[in-house]
Design an enzyme around this catalytic site. Structure first.
Site: not given
Length: 301
Positions: A20, A70, A125, A128, A163, A189, A215, A241
């Site tokens: 996502s 973001i 998610n 949050c 998640k 993760i 990354g 992940g």
């Protein structure tokens, strides 16, 4: 040769989806990638009302990955249903809608709105902030994880994937809490909280000060947590992940993930997810593996 996997009663053509927030809602990437190749496509986070996101700058490159803050910018569930969903349904891939919210009621509103839509799965998610609890993420308290999972399930018309955040002491406890709450599957993760400082401007690289690290740098942590979660619960786990190629993906499958998700790699290599599908298939041919399920959790066999 069988590459199909069953995730909470939903059959994917192969075990590869997109993380996502890294693949938007698919349309932009469809110029580069045949979306039919993916086992599933996971959308950017969808909220009950439009979210403007955080102030800029909100992305920074770091060694081995990137930081993002973001702020889950998105146009809201109504725009998603009217604009994005009809496009996605053109393809032979499962659709997973990532759901975000600031309160339990926010999540439930989106889940209920999507309950009758042509969507295959929901990914919740829970990193949050819980504004009712002073901004602590739902995913950092096992009681909150169980409670929000239980509440969301009351409104869901599709299987629910919770998640999980890695920013916890005991990932196994979080995984069990989600299972106790009725989760149909887990994904992990999410990003690890990090920070970068610009030494020349002597200020934070991100306006939000901190951001989510993703990354290759997070992959060893992710593999460990997926292994622990998969051994703590009896529901499927989707691992993610730092996956950039098929070798990375296979590590997660061998650790116990039933499927995997390609994230940050999509930003610098739009073909990453489809190449992971091909790479897994090539590995199976080379090693005479007839069924992908022979690989899932095989590190312990």
């Amino acid at each position: 040769m069988n590459m199909k996997v069953d995730i909470a009663g939903v059959t994917w053509n192969n075990p590869v989806t997109t993380a996502s927030g890294t693949f938007a809602s698919g349309e932009e990437y469809s110029e580069f990638v045949d979306l039919n190749i993916l086992g599933a496509l996971t959308t950017k986070g969808v909220s009950n009302i439009p979210w403007p996101g955080n102030p800029t700058p909100r992305i920074a490159e770091v060694y081995g990955g990137m930081l993002n803050a973001i702020g889950l910018q998105n146009p809201g569930v109504e725009v998603f249903c009217d604009r994005d969903l009809p496009f996605l349904r053109k393809y032979d891939t499962k659709i997973i809608v990532n759901v975000c919210g600031k309160t339990v009621a926010d999540y439930c509103e989106v889940v209920e709105r999507l309950s009758d839509e042509d969507v295959d799965m929901l990914e919740i998610n829970i990193s949050c902030p819980n504004v009712k609890e002073g901004g602590i993420a739902f995913g950092q308290d096992p009681r909150a994880v169980e409670a929000i999972t239980r509440e969301v399930k009351k409104y869901a018309g599709q299987p629910v994937i919770m998640k999980l955040s890695p920013n916890v002491t005991d990932i196994s406890g979080m995984a069990k809490a989600a299972e106790y709450g009725g989760a149909d599957a887990l994904s992990l993760i999410n990003t690890i909280t990090g920070m970068k400082i610009d030494i020349y401007k002597r200020t934070f690289a991100l306006a939000n000060k901190t951001g989510g690290l993703s990354g290759p740098a997070v992959k060893p942590v992710a593999v460990r947590m997926v292994y622990q979660a998969a051994h703590a619960v009896d529901i499927p786990v989707i691992g993610m992940g730092g996956i950039a190629d098929a070798e990375d993906a296979l590590e997660f499958l061998l650790a116990g993930a039933s499927a995997i998700s390609v994230g940050t790699a999509n930003f610098y290599h739009p073909y990453a997810a489809q190449e992971v599908v091909k790479g897994i298939k090539d590995y199976m041919i080379t090693n005479k593996i007839n069924d992908i399920n022979e690989l899932i959790g095989a590190v312990d066999r």
